[in-house]
Design a protein around this motif. Structure first.
Motif, PDB file in Angstrom:
ATOM      1  N   ARG A  74     -11.608  -0.546   4.242  1.00 31.06           N
ATOM      2  CA  ARG A  74     -10.296  -0.237   3.684  1.00 31.06           C
ATOM      3  C   ARG A  74     -10.208   1.284   3.597  1.00 31.06           C
ATOM      4  O   ARG A  74     -11.090   1.924   2.994  1.00 31.06           O
ATOM      5  CB  ARG A  74     -10.108  -0.847   2.286  1.00 31.06           C
ATOM      6  CG  ARG A  74      -8.674  -0.664   1.734  1.00 31.06           C
ATOM      7  CD  ARG A  74      -7.681  -1.505   2.486  1.00 31.06           C
ATOM      8  NE  ARG A  74      -6.287  -1.249   2.089  1.00 31.06           N
ATOM      9  CZ  ARG A  74      -5.226  -1.641   2.804  1.00 31.06           C
ATOM     10  NH1 ARG A  74      -5.387  -2.298   3.945  1.00 31.06           N
ATOM     11  NH2 ARG A  74      -4.006  -1.393   2.400  1.00 31.06           N
TER      12      ARG A  74
ATOM     13  N   ILE B 162      -4.239  -5.291   7.707  1.00 30.56           N
ATOM     14  CA  ILE B 162      -5.673  -5.554   7.923  1.00 30.56           C
ATOM     15  C   ILE B 162      -5.818  -6.067   9.340  1.00 30.56           C
ATOM     16  O   ILE B 162      -5.119  -7.011   9.733  1.00 30.56           O
ATOM     17  CB  ILE B 162      -6.203  -6.642   6.961  1.00 30.56           C
ATOM     18  CG1 ILE B 162      -5.777  -6.364   5.524  1.00 30.56           C
ATOM     19  CG2 ILE B 162      -7.714  -6.768   7.065  1.00 30.56           C
ATOM     20  CD1 ILE B 162      -5.896  -7.595   4.630  1.00 30.56           C
TER      21      ILE B 162
ATOM     22  N   LYS C 256      -5.012   1.280   5.377  1.00 30.14           N
ATOM     23  CA  LYS C 256      -5.217   0.281   6.440  1.00 30.14           C
ATOM     24  C   LYS C 256      -6.569  -0.361   6.208  1.00 30.14           C
ATOM     25  O   LYS C 256      -7.468   0.249   5.617  1.00 30.14           O
ATOM     26  CB  LYS C 256      -5.199   0.966   7.818  1.00 30.14           C
ATOM     27  CG  LYS C 256      -4.903   0.023   8.955  1.00 30.14           C
ATOM     28  CD  LYS C 256      -3.407  -0.193   9.130  1.00 30.14           C
ATOM     29  CE  LYS C 256      -3.116  -1.255  10.171  1.00 30.14           C
ATOM     30  NZ  LYS C 256      -1.679  -1.358  10.450  1.00 30.14           N
ATOM     31  N   GLY C 257      -6.720  -1.588   6.695  1.00 29.56           N
ATOM     32  CA  GLY C 257      -7.997  -2.275   6.526  1.00 29.56           C
ATOM     33  C   GLY C 257      -8.400  -2.954   7.809  1.00 29.56           C
ATOM     34  O   GLY C 257      -7.612  -3.036   8.757  1.00 29.56           O
TER      35      GLY C 257
ATOM     36  N   ASP D 137      -2.972  -0.640  -4.287  1.00 31.36           N
ATOM     37  CA  ASP D 137      -3.199  -0.741  -2.840  1.00 31.36           C
ATOM     38  C   ASP D 137      -2.785  -2.146  -2.405  1.00 31.36           C
ATOM     39  O   ASP D 137      -3.339  -3.135  -2.894  1.00 31.36           O
ATOM     40  CB  ASP D 137      -4.681  -0.485  -2.541  1.00 31.36           C
ATOM     41  CG  ASP D 137      -4.977  -0.459  -1.053  1.00 31.36           C
ATOM     42  OD1 ASP D 137      -4.148  -0.946  -0.257  1.00 31.36           O
ATOM     43  OD2 ASP D 137      -6.068   0.019  -0.678  1.00 31.36           O
TER      44      ASP D 137
ATOM     45  N   PRO E  63      -2.302  -4.502   0.794  1.00 28.62           N
ATOM     46  CA  PRO E  63      -2.465  -4.756   2.235  1.00 28.62           C
ATOM     47  C   PRO E  63      -1.407  -5.713   2.801  1.00 28.62           C
ATOM     48  O   PRO E  63      -0.527  -6.197   2.084  1.00 28.62           O
ATOM     49  CB  PRO E  63      -3.854  -5.385   2.345  1.00 28.62           C
ATOM     50  CG  PRO E  63      -4.462  -5.317   0.992  1.00 28.62           C
ATOM     51  CD  PRO E  63      -3.363  -5.119   0.011  1.00 28.62           C
TER      52      PRO E  63
ATOM     53  N   ILE F  52      -0.465  -8.372  -2.024  1.00 32.23           N
ATOM     54  CA  ILE F  52      -0.512  -8.390  -0.564  1.00 32.23           C
ATOM     55  C   ILE F  52       0.830  -8.901  -0.034  1.00 32.23           C
ATOM     56  O   ILE F  52       1.478  -9.729  -0.699  1.00 32.23           O
ATOM     57  CB  ILE F  52      -1.692  -9.272  -0.069  1.00 32.23           C
ATOM     58  CG1 ILE F  52      -2.056  -8.946   1.383  1.00 32.23           C
ATOM     59  CG2 ILE F  52      -1.445 -10.759  -0.254  1.00 32.23           C
ATOM     60  CD1 ILE F  52      -3.444  -9.413   1.767  1.00 32.23           C
TER      61      ILE F  52
END
Ligand code: NAD
Length: 415
Positions: free
Chosen positions: A65, A79, A112-113, A147, A149, A179
């Protein structure tokens, strides 16, 4: 070839040189401080994810991450599950997310992951254990206000649900706002699945005349995944002709335009685009060099490079993939007068609807698809025209125009 993060930093450097943001322009909150801050992420995190495989063995996967910058709001970004995903790729994608959110003007930062994995080689149960492991390993840094994603290449709404569920078990937060890209039944937003492609169309629509493109365009699309197949359908529905399209194995061509609806069914049954009735098979290299009005890279990074840029015969390029054009290729296309509508603008419909999903989750609301697209369209059209104006003013290409607009927005808020 340079790694993707080096490409991203070359782009940043170009803006610095072009705008002549000197290192002596003021002690704090100046351009120099902003550029220095954006030359590395706030943090990049690598985790080991132990996964019990179906055969009873234990396998360790590497997960990432990258939290790049949160000046404008919580880190936001997808992700990616891919065998070639590595930290430099994730860092570059996170950097572009910072600019993408700033370009459209949403209150989100960039992150970004990823996981280095070929998800096609995992069973569904293994994939679920891997995704839950990613969420557990990062639960202390994720959060609706920290955060958030989303999906990217090879990650699906179902995977988002597993991650949201794992996070809520650990933290007790059941808003789902940790998310985005969730299925509708799990708190997802209407329109999210087609938002990147739909947004790409709005951007094209805003710039079509300005860039001198004909009313009915001959379009070539690289990639037939979420973004590529949806954008091909949308352009067809709007009366344009998709003459060629490809996936990782290769592509097909039909001068009269392909029937995308039938092609989707065909790929579902045969597993490939090849030999689609009425078309001829072509390689991905041929596809990129096909004469057309609009070339839409919608697959992966580093596709238009110094090796093939001089042979591109499109009148314009709409970058729906992230980073499909290398910095050297950018210059070649600019000299050839082929405008490139940059990724951070062209594919920003995805993150914008992700932001809408986050807002709906936090407010416990559900907007109709009509509402979603009515909000999206003016945001992207305004951003497109602003960027065009920036580029014209500085006598540069659209990517630099987009960088300048994004950097101005971040600078305004940076303390
Ligand atoms: P996806 O996994 O659904 O589709 C990728 C497609 O590219 C597949 O059809 C695959 O076969 C094809 N492909 C792979 N290698 C190729 C090659 N060398 N030549 C031609 N085709 C090839 O992924 P996606 O979600 O459609 O994402 C595509 C791109 O768009 C990525 O760069 C991604 O980062 C970017 N993007 C996606 C979203 C989103 O909402 N999904 C948002 C913004 C940006």
């Amino acid at each position: 070839m340079q790694n993707l993060f080096q490409n991203a930093m070359v782009q940043l450097d170009k803006v610095v040189q072009m705008k002549n943001f000197s290192r002596e322009d003021g002690p704090v909150s100046g351009w120099s401080e902003l550029i220095t801050r954006l030359q590395q992420p706030d943090r990049d995190i690598r985790i080991s994810i132990p996964v019990k495989m179906d055969d009873g063995t234990l396998k360790i996967f590497e997960g990432y991450r990258v939290e790049y910058n949160n000046t404008l709001g919580p880190y936001k970004g997808g992700i990616r599950y891919h065998p070639e995903t590595e930290i430099n790729e994730v860092k570059a994608l996170a950097f572009w997310m910072v600019l993408k959110c700033a370009v459209v003007g949403i209150p989100m930062g960039g992150g970004k992951g990823g996981v280095t994995v070929d998800p096609k080689k995992l069973s569904k149960n293994e994939l679920e254990r891997l995704s839950r492991g990613w969420a557990r390993g990062l639960s202390d840094v994720l959060g609706p206000h920290k955060d958030v994603p989303a999906p990217d290449v090879n990650t699906t709404p179902e995977i988002m649900t597993w991650i949201a569920d794992e996070y809520s078990k650990i933290t007790g937060d059941t808003t789902g706002a940790v998310i985005t890209g969730k299925p509708l039944s799990g708190g997802g937003s209407e329109g999210r699945d087609t938002s990147t492609a739909q947004g790409g169309f709005y951007v094209f629509d805003a710039l079509q005349k300005e860039l001198g493109l004909p009313e009915v365009c001959r379009v070539v699309v690289q990639g037939f995944g979420n973004v590529g197949s949806n954008v091909a359908e949308i352009f067809t529905q709007r009366g344009h002709k998709v003459a060629a399209i490809s996936d990782s194995k290769g592509g097909i061509y039909n001068n009269e335009g392909l029937n995308i609806e039938k092609l989707l069914e065909y790929k579902k049954t045969t597993g490939s685009l090849f030999d689609f009735p009425g078309s001829r098979n072509i390689t991905n290299e041929e596809l990129l060099k096909t004469e057309c009005d609009l070339l839409i890279p919608a697959a992966f990074e580093n596709q238009i490079t110094v090796e093939n840029a001089s042979e591109i015969k499109a009148k314009a390029v709409l970058e729906l993939a992230n980073g499909p054009t290398t910095p050297e290729a950018d210059e070649i296309l600019f000299k050839k007068n082929i405008p490139v509508i940059p990724d951070i603008l062209a594919n920003s419909g995805g993150v914008t609807v992700s932001y809408f999903e986050w807002v709906q989750n936090l407010k416990n609301e559900h907007w109709s698809e009509k509402e979603v697209f009515e909000k999206l369209e003016p945001m992207l059209k305004n951003a497109s025209l602003e960027i065009l104006e920036k580029a014209h003013k500085s006598n540069t290409h659209l990517r630099m125009g987009a960088f300048i607009r994004a950097l101005e927005r971040i600078k305004e808020k940076m303390v």
